[in-house]
Design a protein around this motif. Structure first.
Motif, PDB file in Angstrom:
ATOM      1  N   MET A   1      -5.017   6.062 -10.576  1.00  0.00           N
ATOM      2  CA  MET A   1      -5.551   5.864  -9.035  1.00  0.00           C
ATOM      3  C   MET A   1      -5.705   5.364  -7.382  1.00  0.00           C
ATOM      4  O   MET A   1      -7.418   4.742  -8.110  1.00  0.00           O
ATOM      5  N   HIS A   2      -5.440   5.045  -6.979  1.00  0.00           N
ATOM      6  CA  HIS A   2      -5.908   4.242  -5.722  1.00  0.00           C
ATOM      7  C   HIS A   2      -6.506   5.054  -4.179  1.00  0.00           C
ATOM      8  O   HIS A   2      -5.659   5.416  -3.464  1.00  0.00           O
ATOM      9  N   ILE A   3      -7.191   4.726  -3.924  1.00  0.00           N
ATOM     10  CA  ILE A   3      -8.177   4.812  -2.924  1.00  0.00           C
ATOM     11  C   ILE A   3      -6.982   3.998  -2.112  1.00  0.00           C
ATOM     12  O   ILE A   3      -7.478   2.543  -2.301  1.00  0.00           O
ATOM     13  N   VAL A   4      -7.121   4.129  -0.760  1.00  0.00           N
ATOM     14  CA  VAL A   4      -6.561   3.531   0.333  1.00  0.00           C
ATOM     15  C   VAL A   4      -8.164   2.628   1.200  1.00  0.00           C
ATOM     16  O   VAL A   4      -8.671   2.986   1.070  1.00  0.00           O
ATOM     17  N   LEU A  51       4.018   2.532 -14.987  1.00  0.00           N
ATOM     18  CA  LEU A  51       5.208   3.392 -14.135  1.00  0.00           C
ATOM     19  C   LEU A  51       5.768   4.147 -14.725  1.00  0.00           C
ATOM     20  O   LEU A  51       7.114   4.794 -14.166  1.00  0.00           O
ATOM     21  N   HIS A  62       2.611   9.746 -13.371  1.00  0.00           N
ATOM     22  CA  HIS A  62       2.774   8.176 -13.758  1.00  0.00           C
ATOM     23  C   HIS A  62       1.439   8.250 -14.633  1.00  0.00           C
ATOM     24  O   HIS A  62       0.718   8.293 -14.055  1.00  0.00           O
ATOM     25  N   LEU A  63       1.329   7.335 -15.732  1.00  0.00           N
ATOM     26  CA  LEU A  63       0.524   6.996 -16.448  1.00  0.00           C
ATOM     27  C   LEU A  63      -0.211   6.236 -15.602  1.00  0.00           C
ATOM     28  O   LEU A  63      -0.240   5.238 -14.879  1.00  0.00           O
ATOM     29  N   MET A  65      -2.975   4.889 -18.572  1.00  0.00           N
ATOM     30  CA  MET A  65      -3.073   4.326 -19.754  1.00  0.00           C
ATOM     31  C   MET A  65      -4.660   2.951 -19.849  1.00  0.00           C
ATOM     32  O   MET A  65      -4.425   2.137 -20.071  1.00  0.00           O
ATOM     33  N   ALA A  89      -0.760  -3.771  -4.987  1.00  0.00           N
ATOM     34  CA  ALA A  89      -1.473  -3.413  -3.300  1.00  0.00           C
ATOM     35  C   ALA A  89      -0.233  -5.294  -2.282  1.00  0.00           C
ATOM     36  O   ALA A  89       0.221  -4.211  -1.733  1.00  0.00           O
ATOM     37  N   PHE A  94       0.561  -0.480  -2.874  1.00  0.00           N
ATOM     38  CA  PHE A  94      -0.343   1.180  -2.966  1.00  0.00           C
ATOM     39  C   PHE A  94      -1.669  -0.035  -3.408  1.00  0.00           C
ATOM     40  O   PHE A  94      -2.287  -1.159  -3.534  1.00  0.00           O
ATOM     41  N   GLY A  95      -3.036   0.863  -2.968  1.00  0.00           N
ATOM     42  CA  GLY A  95      -4.114   0.777  -2.920  1.00  0.00           C
ATOM     43  C   GLY A  95      -4.165  -0.204  -1.239  1.00  0.00           C
ATOM     44  O   GLY A  95      -3.870   0.458  -0.196  1.00  0.00           O
ATOM     45  N   GLY A  96      -5.203  -0.963  -0.944  1.00  0.00           N
ATOM     46  CA  GLY A  96      -5.390  -1.773  -0.251  1.00  0.00           C
ATOM     47  C   GLY A  96      -5.989  -2.475  -0.435  1.00  0.00           C
ATOM     48  O   GLY A  96      -6.523  -2.996  -1.520  1.00  0.00           O
ATOM     49  N   VAL A 149     -13.425   7.897  -9.415  1.00  0.00           N
ATOM     50  CA  VAL A 149     -13.245   8.011  -7.476  1.00  0.00           C
ATOM     51  C   VAL A 149     -13.828   8.584  -6.754  1.00  0.00           C
ATOM     52  O   VAL A 149     -13.592   8.813  -5.669  1.00  0.00           O
ATOM     53  N   LEU A 153     -16.371   8.627  -3.333  1.00  0.00           N
ATOM     54  CA  LEU A 153     -15.738   9.545  -1.911  1.00  0.00           C
ATOM     55  C   LEU A 153     -16.829  10.294  -1.435  1.00  0.00           C
ATOM     56  O   LEU A 153     -16.990   9.895  -0.574  1.00  0.00           O
TER      57      LEU A 153
END
Lengths: 210, 261
Positions: A1-4, A51, A62-63, A65, A89, A94-96, A149, A153
């Motif tokens: 779970m990537h926040i941008v 992946l 996608h997992l 884990m 990243a 992915f992400g930032g 997450v 937010l």
């Protein structure tokens, strides 16, 4: 779970970075040079595992884990997952950058909490009991990650509150799947190589190999 | 079974960045890392949509200068986690403001749309610049550069191990998946699938630990005493100065425009 980048407020970004730095520092303390190859190869395994796509209803996820990563790596999960997020990243987009700290905390803090809560159960005499604890850890880690997450937010602004709640509830099926997969992985590892879960908990003087 | 996995497959961390000299490759990796971080900090602080569009175009120009493959890099740029996409779609409905249209009685606002576009522009501009400047560094050189930028040694070792073994383990993963497929495994929505994938991951962890014991043995045999020599032939040159001046100029211009608007 990537926040941008660009989504979170500065206060949340700085708070996340400080927490992540603390966690990484603690994690590196539990990582003597002898354990470095094991930590590196296990981290790479979790990178590959993340992946893996698992069917869920008509789509697939996608997992993550991170629960299993915590159970195996203990506090070392913090630096390991930080490097994984950094590589994701830089090379995968992915992400930032500015959110790297927050993303690290969101993934690694649940991993370490799961390690603290479930490590007793994982060491239990029967592999089945260990698997149940593994399942609890796997599901709990996703719940905590989704919660972190959502918290990041929600702390940023009220306009994200609805999205934060939805994020949490949308991850309930993922929790169940991660719980089942983690339980199976723990069961197999306990049967085949029980010392897997002791690699990063025994004192350094005992060493990995002789 | 080698033909199934494919021998000419690019490695997992291969971004397709060219080996030969490009304008970006001339610059020291440390300069590029610092530039990417500075760019991220500046862009996050911007608010005007026109200036952010300019920042995104600047990122595109850097990508072309680094000669990254356009299509796959742009696809990586726009790919976001589904929950982020969802959050951006929800924003017009959760931010109060002037009504744009209504869906099932829920009003969508211009202000919300603006905020969603702002986040999208920022995220894409930053990640594109990061991939163009840092993603085009060869991974091992990235480790050396981070070490010279005072990243703790242990973290650098961890990065080096991951860069090396992610690919080895992905090959192993693909081999195991082929083996499962050969035995009739087809993923579906059932307990058997989750259990089999769990066993797969468990087995990979067991093999990883056993592999790491062999690696440690091999390292000790070669005189491993707790540290890995990090060779770095990194040196700042004249092109770094010009790059830093030019890049700093662009960042200053972005900030100045934001101040003037």
């Amino acid at each position: 779970m990537h926040i941008v980048d660009g989504a979170l407020s500065n206060e949340v970004l700085i708070g996340g970075a400080v927490l992540a730095a603390g966690g990484i520092a603690l994690g590196l303390k539990s990582l003597p040079a002898e354990k470095m190859p094991a930590a590196g190869v296990l981290s790479a395994t979790f990178f590959v595992a993340s992946l893996v796509h698992v069917p869920i209803g008509p789509s697939s996820v996608h997992l993550i884990m991170n629960g299993l990563a915590g159970l195996v790596l203990g506090w070392a999960a913090f630096p390991a997952l930080f490097i994984a997020l950094l590589l994701q990243a830089v090379f995968f987009g992915f992400g930032g950058i500015t959110v790297l700290g927050v993303n690290t905390v969101n993934i690694a803090l649940p991993a370490v909490l799961v390690y603290c809560i479930c490590r007793r159960g994982i060491g239990s005499g029967s592999p089945t009991v260990a698997a149940i604890w593994g399942g609890i850890g796997g599901g709990l880690a996703i719940a905590l990650t989704a919660g972190c997450v959502a918290l990041a937010l929600a702390l940023t602004g009220d306009e994200f509150l609805a999205a934060a709640k939805l994020t949490f509830f949308a991850h309930i099926p993922v929790m169940i799947i991660e719980a089942l997969i983690t339980a199976a992985a723990v069961y197999l590892a306990r049967k085949v190589k029980p010392e897997l879960f002791e690699s990063f908990t025994q004192s350094p003087s005992q060493g990995v190999s002789s | 079974m080698g033909h199934v996995v494919g021998s000419g497959r690019p490695t997992l961390l291969d971004t397709g960045a060219p080996e030969d000299r490009t304008l970006i490759n001339e610059i020291d990796p440390r300069t590029r890392i610092l530039a990417a971080i500075a760019f991220a900090v500046v862009v996050v602080s911007l608010h005007d949509l026109r200036i952010l569009t300019g920042a995104l175009l600047f990122g595109l120009a850097l990508m072309l200068m680094a000669r990254l493959p356009t299509r796959s890099t742009l696809r990586r740029m726009v790919t976001m986690d589904s929950f982020i996409v969802f959050m951006l779609l929800l924003l017009p409905f959760t931010v109060p403001g002037d009504e744009m249209f209504t869906v099932f009685g829920f009003p969508a606002t211009w202000q919300g749309l603006r905020q969603a576009v702002e986040i999208g522009l920022k995220a894409n501009a930053i990640i594109l610049t990061l991939m163009a400047l840092v993603g085009s560094v060869e991974p091992v050189r990235l480790g050396h550069a981070l070490y010279r930028l005072k990243m703790p040694e242990a973290l650098v070792y961890l990065l080096m191990f991951m860069v090396r073994y992610v690919d080895v383990l992905q090959q192993e993963y693909l081999r195991l998946r082929v083996a499962m497929k050969a035995r009739g495994f087809r993923p579906g929505n059932n307990r058997h699938t989750y259990q089999s994938l769990g066993y797969l991951i468990g087995m990979m962890l067991v093999r990883a630990v056993e592999r790491s014991e062999r690696i440690l043995g091999a390292m000790k045999c070669r005189g491993f005493s707790g540290g890995i020599p990090l060779l770095g032939d990194l040196a700042y040159t004249g092109s770094d100065v010009y790059f830093a001046l030019g890049f700093g100029g662009v960042l200053a211009a972005l900030l100045a425009l934001q101040f003037l608007v």
